[in-house]
Design a protein around this motif. Sequence first.
Motif, PDB file in Angstrom:
ATOM      1  N   LYS A  91       0.822  -1.208   0.000  1.00  0.00           N
ATOM      2  CA  LYS A  91       0.000   0.000   0.000  1.00  0.00           C
ATOM      3  C   LYS A  91       0.858   1.261   0.000  1.00  0.00           C
ATOM      4  CE  LYS A  91      -3.683   0.588  -0.060  1.00  0.00           C
ATOM      5  NZ  LYS A  91      -4.554   1.059  -1.180  1.00  0.00           N
ATOM      6  N   ILE A  92       1.962   1.252   0.710  1.00  0.00           N
ATOM      7  CA  ILE A  92       2.846   2.422   0.745  1.00  0.00           C
ATOM      8  C   ILE A  92       3.429   2.688  -0.632  1.00  0.00           C
ATOM      9  CG2 ILE A  92       5.082   3.234   1.632  1.00  0.00           C
ATOM     10  CD1 ILE A  92       4.215   1.935   4.335  1.00  0.00           C
ATOM     11  N   TYR A  93       3.807   1.645  -1.350  1.00  0.00           N
ATOM     12  CA  TYR A  93       4.274   1.838  -2.731  1.00  0.00           C
ATOM     13  C   TYR A  93       3.138   2.350  -3.608  1.00  0.00           C
ATOM     14  CZ  TYR A  93       8.862  -0.360  -2.139  1.00  0.00           C
ATOM     15  OH  TYR A  93      10.150  -0.635  -1.759  1.00  0.00           O
ATOM     16  N   ALA A  94       1.954   1.780  -3.464  1.00  0.00           N
ATOM     17  CA  ALA A  94       0.821   2.132  -4.329  1.00  0.00           C
ATOM     18  C   ALA A  94       0.285   3.523  -4.035  1.00  0.00           C
ATOM     19  CB  ALA A  94      -0.294   1.100  -4.178  1.00  0.00           C
ATOM     20  N   GLY A  95       0.367   3.955  -2.767  1.00  0.00           N
ATOM     21  CA  GLY A  95      -0.216   5.218  -2.344  1.00  0.00           C
ATOM     22  C   GLY A  95      -1.552   5.003  -1.645  1.00  0.00           C
ATOM     23  N   VAL A  96      -1.907   5.921  -0.777  1.00  0.00           N
ATOM     24  CA  VAL A  96      -3.180   5.860  -0.049  1.00  0.00           C
ATOM     25  C   VAL A  96      -4.106   6.943  -0.598  1.00  0.00           C
ATOM     26  CG1 VAL A  96      -4.327   6.021   2.185  1.00  0.00           C
ATOM     27  CG2 VAL A  96      -2.056   4.974   2.033  1.00  0.00           C
ATOM     28  N   ARG A  97      -5.171   6.532  -1.260  1.00  0.00           N
ATOM     29  CA  ARG A  97      -6.127   7.485  -1.818  1.00  0.00           C
ATOM     30  C   ARG A  97      -7.051   8.021  -0.723  1.00  0.00           C
ATOM     31  NH1 ARG A  97      -8.666   5.298  -7.397  1.00  0.00           N
ATOM     32  NH2 ARG A  97      -9.803   7.252  -7.073  1.00  0.00           N
ATOM     33  N   LYS A  98      -7.518   9.241  -0.924  1.00  0.00           N
ATOM     34  CA  LYS A  98      -8.391   9.860   0.076  1.00  0.00           C
ATOM     35  C   LYS A  98      -9.742   9.170   0.181  1.00  0.00           C
ATOM     36  CE  LYS A  98      -6.259  14.403   0.181  1.00  0.00           C
ATOM     37  NZ  LYS A  98      -6.365  15.846  -0.141  1.00  0.00           N
TER      38      LYS A  98
END
Length: 411
Positions: free
Chosen positions: A121-128
């Motif tokens: 998830k950290i690589y992918a990013g966390v969407r709002k």
Amino acid sequence: MNKGIQVNSEIGKLKSVLLHRPGAEVENITPDTMQDLLFDDIPFLKIAQKEHDYFAQVLRDNGAETLYIEDLAVEALDKSEEIKKNFLTTLLTEHGYRHGRTFEELQAYLSGMSTKDMVTKIYAGVRKNELDIKRSTLSDMAGSDAENLFYLNPLPNAYFTRDPQASIGVGMTINRMTFPARQPESLITEYVMAHHPRFEGTPIWRDRNHTTRIEGGDELVLSKNVVAIGVSERTSSKSIQQLAKEFFRNPASTFDTVLAVEIPHNHAMMHLDTVFTMINHDQFTVFPGIFHGDGSINTFIIKPGKDGEEVEIEHLTDLEKALKKVLNLSELDLIECGNGDPIVAPREQWNDGSNTLAIAPGEIVTYDRNYVTIELLKQHGVKVHEILSSELARGRGGARCMSQPIWRDEI
């Protein structure tokens, strides 16, 4: 395999290498975020993964162990809940979040996952839209641009494992990267080096806690005694001098010479290895566009100082002469990307024709699309392994950019 690091050349037989398989982070690039995320186009993930798997298999078929940074990160962070919590605290703080509701909910969201899912998830990013966070104060909004669709931005450059760190000799630099889009990558490296048993006791020549920038694409190990570093868009001359002093004073180092090479500061030639790589004892690829009209280029030979001086610096303007001097060579074969043609050379350099990965002396891996350069390399007696390059090349990095050697045989 061997524990620790051994990289005393660019050309010794490659035995162990660090990779990152591109993931969902690539699909989280949008046309509006491409520039900030340092991309010129959006790769098609399915094909990019196929190409990367092909690249990794070529390395394995030629005797290299392939380590994945994401797997090492999971193993390092899984050592204790305290390590995992400290990592998340640092990650969120460096993204600009202060302790408050947003910080706490992001930390709870990520720490509630398995470590493997958290790293992914950290690589992918966390969407709002993944979290419903109602911020209570203005200070709680730090790090959360209202126009940004992400609480944590994706890390699509992570498949270029060359840059967040550099294996040099028996140690490593953990790099302060130039742009915010890439800075979390070396935080992951920091925790791997500090907590993974494979790297216990490994010297860290330079950590990421600096104000001056350096990236691994600018760091080339020419011999057990000589490191070449690019003065580039991504690496400052001050960083190079600081690192040279560390090499000269640290008893674990065998390096007594740093060759600084000044290249144009632009996106097309962002690192030294995009315009210059070592492929054999006396053979190098080079992009002719780095030279001034008279064929000159600023190079600086840095050595330990005498008479109380920290370092001595000799300025030369002839790259071939500088290389011969620091490597004690009488002859040199500089192979020009695109055969030096004014149309072909910049086109193939843009597609990483100069960014080759040596897996043994005179044996390299490179993108198949750079066919003019490949044919010239073969004419010069170089063995070439061609890899697929439709989508990976859109990130502006080739075989050397996508790999971080951890262990090479001595030459």
